[in-house]
Design an enzyme around this catalytic site. Structure first.
Site, PDB file in Angstrom:
ATOM      1  N   GLU A 402       0.851  -1.209   0.000  1.00 47.24           N
ATOM      2  CA  GLU A 402       0.000   0.000   0.000  1.00 47.24           C
ATOM      3  C   GLU A 402       0.886   1.257   0.000  1.00 47.24           C
ATOM      4  OE1 GLU A 402      -3.205  -0.290  -0.381  1.00 47.24           O
ATOM      5  OE2 GLU A 402      -3.725  -2.253   0.419  1.00 47.24           O
TER       6      GLU A 402
HETATM    7  C1  LIG Z   1       2.906  -9.989   0.249  1.00 48.99           C
HETATM    8  C2  LIG Z   1       2.776  -8.865  -0.738  1.00 48.99           C
HETATM    9  C3  LIG Z   1       1.536  -8.591  -1.289  1.00 48.99           C
HETATM   10  C4  LIG Z   1       1.407  -7.579  -2.239  1.00 48.99           C
HETATM   11  N1  LIG Z   1       0.179  -7.372  -2.822  1.00 48.99           N
HETATM   12  C5  LIG Z   1       0.087  -6.531  -3.883  1.00 48.99           C
HETATM   13  C6  LIG Z   1      -1.112  -6.449  -4.646  1.00 48.99           C
HETATM   14  O1  LIG Z   1      -2.128  -7.072  -4.310  1.00 48.99           O
HETATM   15  N2  LIG Z   1      -1.124  -5.659  -5.742  1.00 48.99           N
HETATM   16  C7  LIG Z   1      -0.043  -4.935  -6.121  1.00 48.99           C
HETATM   17  O2  LIG Z   1      -0.120  -4.235  -7.131  1.00 48.99           O
HETATM   18  N3  LIG Z   1       1.113  -4.968  -5.415  1.00 48.99           N
HETATM   19  C8  LIG Z   1       1.211  -5.760  -4.314  1.00 48.99           C
HETATM   20  N4  LIG Z   1       2.380  -5.835  -3.600  1.00 48.99           N
HETATM   21  C9  LIG Z   1       3.510  -5.047  -4.028  1.00 48.99           C
HETATM   22  C10 LIG Z   1       3.848  -3.900  -3.091  1.00 48.99           C
HETATM   23  O3  LIG Z   1       2.875  -2.912  -3.186  1.00 48.99           O
HETATM   24  C11 LIG Z   1       5.251  -3.423  -3.468  1.00 48.99           C
HETATM   25  O4  LIG Z   1       6.153  -4.412  -3.018  1.00 48.99           O
HETATM   26  C12 LIG Z   1       5.593  -2.066  -2.874  1.00 48.99           C
HETATM   27  O5  LIG Z   1       4.847  -1.062  -3.495  1.00 48.99           O
HETATM   28  C13 LIG Z   1       7.087  -1.727  -3.012  1.00 48.99           C
HETATM   29  O6  LIG Z   1       7.547  -1.943  -4.302  1.00 48.99           O
HETATM   30  P1  LIG Z   1       8.893  -2.798  -4.541  1.00 48.99           P
HETATM   31  O7  LIG Z   1       8.734  -4.054  -3.785  1.00 48.99           O
HETATM   32  O8  LIG Z   1       9.133  -2.874  -5.977  1.00 48.99           O
HETATM   33  O9  LIG Z   1      10.009  -1.959  -3.828  1.00 48.99           O
HETATM   34  P2  LIG Z   1      10.817  -0.721  -4.469  1.00 48.99           P
HETATM   35  O10 LIG Z   1       9.881   0.259  -5.035  1.00 48.99           O
HETATM   36  O11 LIG Z   1      11.906  -1.235  -5.305  1.00 48.99           O
HETATM   37  O12 LIG Z   1      11.449  -0.092  -3.145  1.00 48.99           O
HETATM   38  C14 LIG Z   1      12.630  -0.590  -2.525  1.00 48.99           C
HETATM   39  C15 LIG Z   1      13.027   0.404  -1.424  1.00 48.99           C
HETATM   40  O13 LIG Z   1      13.330   1.676  -2.010  1.00 48.99           O
HETATM   41  C16 LIG Z   1      12.503   2.678  -1.455  1.00 48.99           C
HETATM   42  N5  LIG Z   1      12.152   3.633  -2.507  1.00 48.99           N
HETATM   43  C17 LIG Z   1      11.657   3.368  -3.733  1.00 48.99           C
HETATM   44  N6  LIG Z   1      11.424   4.502  -4.410  1.00 48.99           N
HETATM   45  C18 LIG Z   1      11.784   5.509  -3.604  1.00 48.99           C
HETATM   46  C19 LIG Z   1      11.784   6.924  -3.721  1.00 48.99           C
HETATM   47  N7  LIG Z   1      11.322   7.570  -4.794  1.00 48.99           N
HETATM   48  N8  LIG Z   1      12.242   7.639  -2.693  1.00 48.99           N
HETATM   49  C20 LIG Z   1      12.674   7.041  -1.573  1.00 48.99           C
HETATM   50  N9  LIG Z   1      12.693   5.723  -1.387  1.00 48.99           N
HETATM   51  C21 LIG Z   1      12.247   4.952  -2.385  1.00 48.99           C
HETATM   52  C22 LIG Z   1      11.296   1.943  -0.903  1.00 48.99           C
HETATM   53  O14 LIG Z   1      10.663   2.674   0.143  1.00 48.99           O
HETATM   54  C23 LIG Z   1      11.910   0.646  -0.423  1.00 48.99           C
HETATM   55  O15 LIG Z   1      12.448   0.821   0.851  1.00 48.99           O
HETATM   56  C24 LIG Z   1       2.522  -6.815  -2.616  1.00 48.99           C
HETATM   57  C25 LIG Z   1       3.768  -7.066  -2.019  1.00 48.99           C
HETATM   58  C26 LIG Z   1       3.906  -8.080  -1.115  1.00 48.99           C
HETATM   59  C27 LIG Z   1       5.263  -8.353  -0.539  1.00 48.99           C
END
Ligand SMILES: Cc1cc2nc3c(=O)[nH]c(=O)nc-3n(C[C@H](O)[C@H](O)[C@H](O)COP(=O)(O)OP(=O)(O)OC[C@H]3O[C@@H](n4cnc5c(N)ncnc54)[C@H](O)[C@@H]3O)c2cc1C
Length: 570
Positions: A402
């Site tokens: 979220e």
């Molecule tokens: C169990 C589970 C269920 C999920 N369910 C859904 C779902 O139903 N639908 C869906 O669409 N997604 C879902 N997700 C995905 C989830 O929303 C994403 O994992 C989340 O938005 C983070 O994206 P990422 O994992 O690619 O991390 P990244 O975006 O790669 O982030 C990695 C780190 O970098 C930081 N970061 C990234 N960009 C910035 C920035 N601009 N400035 C500062 N810091 C930054 C982040 O805060 C984090 O600490 C789910 C994930 C999990 C693990």
């Protein structure tokens, strides 16, 4: 409901009165009845089969989702004309909170009724709703939401999935991979975001049976084992044009607006988890003897019970205050008008900042509460037989999805700064039992305004690049909203309760104020240090004077009551 309708963020520049906030003490009989129904469903139907759900018996899970639907628990946010109940957000949050006791069945439920169903409710055409909504409300179809991709998580609009209109204009052809879709394994309807002609970010309603849609294997996760998380792979999937959700190129609106509610619902789920953890910890502390006495007799354990009660009280105050704010706003919209859901969306968007606050504050409070209650269990907290072990694993992801807590924190100050907040308008000097706490709150608000003004002067529009500073500003706002929610809730309750209960409210407010002040000063001083401003550092000292009276007695009062009740006492 409150008398005044407040716009988002104006708690930072106005004095808010206790009668202006909705609190859990204001729940109506109807609210309580639905909460009881949910509680009974969870304790009778879900908790006994938690082991099987953890082992991914999805057939059993789907059967229970249907039973849950028969009780009407899927219909809370849906319009009456499609068989929904269209109840207020307070009810929606209360049911979500109670679902937390079902552990990760709650995630499946929250995903289905939240990000799974709300895009259709808010943006669907009459035809789309007729086709899908009734089945979703009966859990004959399950919903999933596919925004994230392997290469784009936080940067959701950087999605690579594409949609190309067919030559005859009858359908779009979707290609791409969506990552981490909750409920994917058994969902029937996926809200999938893809870019039309690689540019126009758009949402599509995609049925599981559409040719070319396949799923990756179940992810092997740290927690939430009983929920489904899989990739959704799109290979030349033909999606009829009637299944475009909202407008082509306006998918970002759907993605972000639905996330506002998702964040706020997650806050409510966290409140339930905190209560669950607290009852497990309090009971265990009474049962476990060391050195010849129950560990609940030790100050070290009692302090944890008191602090987690205060955390839970604060999370609850935040979530239901926000529910009340949104309900008041939505109640002003005429349901009969054509653009009802457009105005409804605007109504929720007004509180996007508060939704982000609820997400960050409640997920971090739940993490702290669960961690502390696991510690109360000693080594047994690490053993799977105890629910706290599962809660500990399950909770971790909440600070990631979220919108990560970093992304949410980065949003908070910018949302409020865009509203052009300048000075604090005060009608009166604080008085009454909580005058010292209110005085502190006024000082905190003045400090936030001074820090943000200074930041804007230094960096102007470039402030977004100064993330370390923005994060500290977010922390100051979060502490202000949470502390104000606690103080006003306690003040409102003290107007109606007497005796021991009144003592509890005063004690929890004292506890929380002490903690919130520390948290606020820590963030504000860091911000001032980043800004290298001695003047701001001096102001922080003078504006945050607060003498905690009877702190130890307050902790002991809350600890005793929690220990005796073996659960959250408010
Ligand atoms: C169990 C589970 C269920 C999920 N369910 C859904 C779902 O139903 N639908 C869906 O669409 N997604 C879902 N997700 C995905 C989830 O929303 C994403 O994992 C989340 O938005 C983070 O994206 P990422 O994992 O690619 O991390 P990244 O975006 O790669 O982030 C990695 C780190 O970098 C930081 N970061 C990234 N960009 C910035 C920035 N601009 N400035 C500062 N810091 C930054 C982040 O805060 C984090 O600490 C789910 C994930 C999990 C693990």
């Amino acid at each position: 409901m409150a008398n005044n309708i407040f716009t988002g963020g104006n708690f930072l520049t106005r004095e808010i009165l206790c009668q202006d906030v909705f609190t859990p003490e204001d729940f109506s009989d109807e609210h309580k009845q639905i909460a009881d129904t949910t509680e009974q469903f969870v304790s009778n139907e879900i908790q006994p089969i938690n082991g099987e759900i953890e082992a991914r018996n999805f057939d059993l899970l789907l059967g229970k989702l249907k039973e849950c639907a028969e009780l009407g628990l899927m219909m809370i946010d849906a319009p009456e004309e499609y068989g929904g109940l269209e109840l207020d957000k307070v009810t929606s949050m209360l049911v979500t909170e109670k679902m937390a006791f079902s552990l990760n069945f709650g995630l499946t439920y929250m995903c289905h009724t939240g990000i799974g169903m709300l895009p259709l409710i808010y943006y669907g055409t009459a035809g789309q709703k007729e086709r899908y909504l009734d089945k979703l409300l009966r859990a004959e179809m399950i919903g999933a939401y596919c925004l994230t991709e392997p290469g784009s998580g936080s940067d959701a609009l950087g999605a690579k999935s594409t949609a190309i209109l067919s030559a005859d204009g009858s359908h779009y052809i979707l290609n791409g991979t969506k990552q981490f879709s909750t409920n994917a394994g058994f969902a029937d309807l996926y809200t999938i975001f893809a870019k039309v002609d690689k540019v126009h970010f758009t949402a599509f309603l995609v049925e599981r049976t559409f040719a070319g849609l396949t799923l990756g294997p179940e992810e092997k996760k740290m927690g939430m084992h009983g929920s489904s998380t899989r990739q959704v792979i799109l290979d030349q999937v033909e999606v009829p044009v009637e299944n475009v959700l909202g407008e082509v190129g306006k998918g970002h609106k759907i993605a972000f607006n639905v996330l506002n509610v998702g964040r706020f619902k997650l806050g409510a789920l966290c409140v339930g988890q905190e209560k669950y953890a607290l009852s497990e910890g309090a009971r265990y502390a009474n049962e476990r003897n060391q050195f010849g006495v129950a560990i609940a007799r030790f100050g070290a354990i009692r302090e944890k019970l008191a602090d987690v009660t205060a955390l839970t009280f604060a999370s609850e105050a935040v979530v239901y205050r926000l529910a009340g704010l949104i309900d008041d706003r939505l109640a002003t919209i005429d349901k009969g008008i054509d653009n009802y859901y457009a105005l409804y969306q605007k109504g929720i968007e007004e509180y996007a900042g508060e939704c982000a606050i609820a997400k960050v504050f409640c997920t971090e409070s739940a993490a702290k509460a669960i961690d502390e209650m696991l510690q109360v269990h000693g080594g047994y907290g690490y053993i799977a037989e105890y629910p706290i072990e599962q809660l500990y694993r399950d909770e971790r992801v909440q600070r990631i999805y979220e919108g990560t807590n970093e992304i949410n924190r980065l949003l908070i100050p910018s949302i409020f700064m865009r509203k052009g907040l300048h000075s604090l308008a005060l009608d009166s000097a604080p008085n009454g039992v909580f005058s010292a706490e209110k005085q502190l709150l006024q000082g905190m608000k003045r400090i936030f305004l001074a820090l943000s003004e200074h930041t804007l002067k230094m960096f102007g529009a470039g402030v977004v690049k100064e993330q370390e500073i923005v994060l500290t500003l977010a922390d100051t706002v979060i502490q202000i909203f949470a502390l104000e929610s606690v103080v006003l809730r306690a003040e409102k309750a003290c107007g109606t309760v007497t005796g021991q209960k009144e003592e509890w409210y005063q004690a929890v407010a004292a506890l929380w104020t002490f903690k919130a002040r520390q948290n606020f000063v820590h963030a504000a001083e860091k911000c001032a240090a980043f800004l290298t401003s001695d003047a701001l550092l001096e102001s922080i000292k003078s504006e945050t004077q607060y003498r905690a009276k009877g702190l130890l007695a307050a902790k002991r009062c809350i600890a005793d009551a929690t220990s005796q009740a073996e659960k959250y006492i408010f």
